[in-house]
Design a protein around this motif. Structure first.
Motif, short mmCIF file in Angstrom:
data_model
loop_
_atom_site.label_atom_id
_atom_site.label_comp_id
_atom_site.label_asym_id
_atom_site.label_seq_id
_atom_site.Cartn_x
_atom_site.Cartn_y
_atom_site.Cartn_z
N ARG A 314 13.78 56.74 -25.43
CA ARG A 314 12.59 56.88 -26.28
C ARG A 314 12.03 55.52 -26.66
O ARG A 314 10.81 55.32 -26.72
N ALA A 315 12.93 54.58 -26.94
CA ALA A 315 12.48 53.25 -27.33
C ALA A 315 11.78 52.53 -26.18
O ALA A 315 10.75 51.87 -26.37
N LEU A 316 12.33 52.67 -24.98
CA LEU A 316 11.70 52.03 -23.82
C LEU A 316 10.37 52.72 -23.48
O LEU A 316 9.40 52.05 -23.08
N GLU A 317 10.31 54.03 -23.64
CA GLU A 317 9.05 54.73 -23.43
C GLU A 317 7.97 54.22 -24.40
O GLU A 317 6.83 53.97 -24.01
N ALA A 318 8.35 54.05 -25.68
CA ALA A 318 7.39 53.56 -26.67
C ALA A 318 6.91 52.16 -26.32
O ALA A 318 5.73 51.82 -26.49
N HIS A 319 7.82 51.32 -25.82
CA HIS A 319 7.43 49.97 -25.44
C HIS A 319 6.44 49.97 -24.28
O HIS A 319 5.41 49.29 -24.33
N TYR A 320 6.74 50.72 -23.23
CA TYR A 320 5.91 50.66 -22.02
C TYR A 320 4.64 51.49 -22.13
O TYR A 320 3.59 51.10 -21.62
N ARG A 321 4.72 52.62 -22.80
CA ARG A 321 3.55 53.50 -22.84
C ARG A 321 2.60 53.18 -23.99
O ARG A 321 1.38 53.36 -23.86
N THR A 326 8.83 48.93 -32.01
CA THR A 326 9.58 49.29 -33.22
C THR A 326 10.92 49.96 -32.90
O THR A 326 11.96 49.60 -33.46
N LEU A 327 10.90 50.93 -31.99
CA LEU A 327 12.13 51.66 -31.69
C LEU A 327 13.16 50.79 -30.97
O LEU A 327 14.36 50.93 -31.20
N LEU A 328 12.68 49.90 -30.10
CA LEU A 328 13.62 48.99 -29.45
C LEU A 328 14.29 48.07 -30.46
O LEU A 328 15.50 47.83 -30.39
N GLY A 332 19.82 49.53 -32.01
CA GLY A 332 21.22 49.34 -32.35
C GLY A 332 21.59 50.01 -33.66
O GLY A 332 22.61 50.70 -33.75
N GLU A 333 20.77 49.82 -34.66
CA GLU A 333 21.05 50.41 -35.98
C GLU A 333 20.94 51.93 -35.93
O GLU A 333 21.77 52.64 -36.52
N THR A 334 19.94 52.45 -35.22
CA THR A 334 19.74 53.89 -35.14
C THR A 334 20.89 54.56 -34.41
O THR A 334 21.44 55.57 -34.87
N ALA A 335 21.27 54.02 -33.26
CA ALA A 335 22.36 54.61 -32.49
C ALA A 335 23.69 54.50 -33.23
O ALA A 335 24.49 55.45 -33.23
N ALA A 336 23.93 53.36 -33.88
CA ALA A 336 25.21 53.15 -34.55
C ALA A 336 25.42 54.11 -35.71
O ALA A 336 26.56 54.50 -36.00
N ALA A 337 24.35 54.53 -36.37
CA ALA A 337 24.48 55.46 -37.48
C ALA A 337 25.11 56.77 -37.01
O ALA A 337 25.97 57.36 -37.68
N ARG A 338 24.69 57.25 -35.84
CA ARG A 338 25.28 58.48 -35.31
C ARG A 338 26.67 58.22 -34.74
O ARG A 338 27.56 59.07 -34.83
N VAL A 339 26.86 57.05 -34.16
CA VAL A 339 28.18 56.69 -33.62
C VAL A 339 29.24 56.76 -34.71
O VAL A 339 30.31 57.35 -34.51
#
Length: 393
Positions: A314-321, A326-328, A332-339
């Motif tokens: 999703r983050a790469l899609e937001a960057h390219y499209r 913001t999502l990129l 790390g913080e977003t993924a780590a919260a669920r981890v």
């Protein structure tokens, strides 16, 4: 002189994380190249986990690779726990509204490889001596050798999906990251056999002799595990000894339903929990086992990798499209919260179900109280169910 290549996203590792990322990126019109140190035959033959959260199934559906999964996968709406001869069932679907699907990780990998090779882009098999360079620049590079020829792959971004021992995390300067780790003083001895499962649903057993798990890969292939010491050798465990031990640990109610047969595969695996933070450095983004390891007790390894890929794609899609970084920046913080939440559940279930303390110790009493509460409390079972089927992305 190295042969030069160019792509938008360089992906290190052709396990489920790297393959799923490449597939989702392709649906967004984003090009990628996958580098894999092993051969295709080796990657497709690896025996790994087989319980998929509903969110993981949804991602595979989004990627267009779920047809065989829905045809062959086994949907489980509950799970059983057996403790000192007492069994109780946790109604996953009734308590959480969700289920899990039993479908082997090797099958997921084969489906993703087939989709990739049908026209999505290249996989460079047996890419040797992979090195990551210029991670903090806007043009990171991957260098590798193939059949003795040096290659260089220029990228916009690099996704490190190459597992715990891969080159990606090792390329981050020591001062730029921190590891959190817990080693457990036991291992799992696993056996895979072409015999029907002893139950329609998974059974987690806690016994004075140690933990055991009855799982499956299909209606005709079973996967069993037993807790063992770390200094034991697989040669000390002939098939007959494993089957006898399983029957003892599951007890007289389950034992008659255990069909024995020759092992297709046997192994002993050490258990540990591991998290590396941050999960990104410059233009390198870690996903899956490169960033975290969980004990297999809660079936979270592959599912955590899938949730990482959800956030990263999703983050790469937001960057390219949309030219939105913001999502990129927050990946790390977003993924780590669920981890961390999945690490907590796997850690808790591991400590609750394994033999760790003398039978009459205070700690053993706390373990029994934990399971007694789970057996008697709908609220506790709801918490278990919500975590087992997977927290929302």
């Amino acid at each position: 002189m190295a042969r030069q290549q160019r792509t938008q996203v360089g992906i290190v590792g052709a396990g489920p994380a790297g393959l799923l990322l490449a597939r989702l990126l392709k649906t967004y019109g984003i090009d990628s190249v996958i580098l894999e140190a092993r051969s295709r035959a080796y990657v497709e033959a690896r025996v790994r986990a087989g319980v998929l959260e509903q969110g993981t199934v949804g991602l595979l559906e989004q990627a267009g690779v779920a047809e065989r999964l829905h045809r062959e996968g086994l949907v489980h709406e509950g799970v059983e726990l057996a403790v000192d001869g007492r069994r109780f069932r946790i109604d996953l679907a009734g308590l959480s509204g969700k289920a899990v699907t039993v479908y082997g990780q090797s099958e997921v990998t084969r489906d993703l490889i087939a989709a990739r090779l049908a026209g999505d882009g290249p996989i460079v098999w047996e890419a040797a001596d992979v090195e990551l360079h210029d991670l903090e620049s806007d043009r990171p590079r991957l260098r590798y050798s193939l059949d003795g020829v040096e290659h260089e792959l220029a990228c916009d971004f690099i996704a490190g999906c190459d597992g715990f021992h891969g080159a990606s995390r090792a390329s981050i300067p020591p001062a730029a990251g921190r590891s959190f780790e817990r080693a457990y003083p036991f291992g799992w001895l696993g056996i895979l056999a072409d015999v029907p499962p002893c139950s329609d649903e998974l059974i987690y057993a806690s016994h004075p002799r140690g933990f055991a798990l009855a799982s499956m890969r299909s209606r005709t292939r079973s996967r069993y595990y037993i807790q063992c010491s770390l200094d034991e050798k697989i040669e000390e465990w002939p098939d007959d000894r494993i089957w006898d031990e399983l029957k003892k640990r599951f007890g007289p109610e389950v034992a008659p339903h255990i069909t024995t047969g020759p092992a297709l595969e046997k192994s002993i695996t050490a258990l540990h929990s591991f998290v590396f933070l941050p999960m990104q450095h410059g233009r390198l983004f870690l996903a899956g086992d490169a960033a975290h390891i969980v004990p297999p007790t809660g079936a979270k390894g592959l599912n955590l990798a899938a949730s990482d890929i959800h956030y990263l794609s999703r983050a790469l899609e937001a960057h390219y499209r949309r030219n939105d970084p913001t999502l990129l920046a927050a990946y790390g913080e977003t993924a780590a919260a669920r981890v961390w939440k999945a690490e907590r559940f796997s850690w808790w279930l591991t400590l609750a179900m394994h033999k760790l303390h003398p039978e009459h110790s205070f700690e053993a009493g706390m373990q029994r109280a934990e399971i007694d509460y789970l057996a008697s409390s709908r609220a506790a079972q709801t918490v278990f169910a919500e975590n087992y089927v997977g927290l929302p992305f």
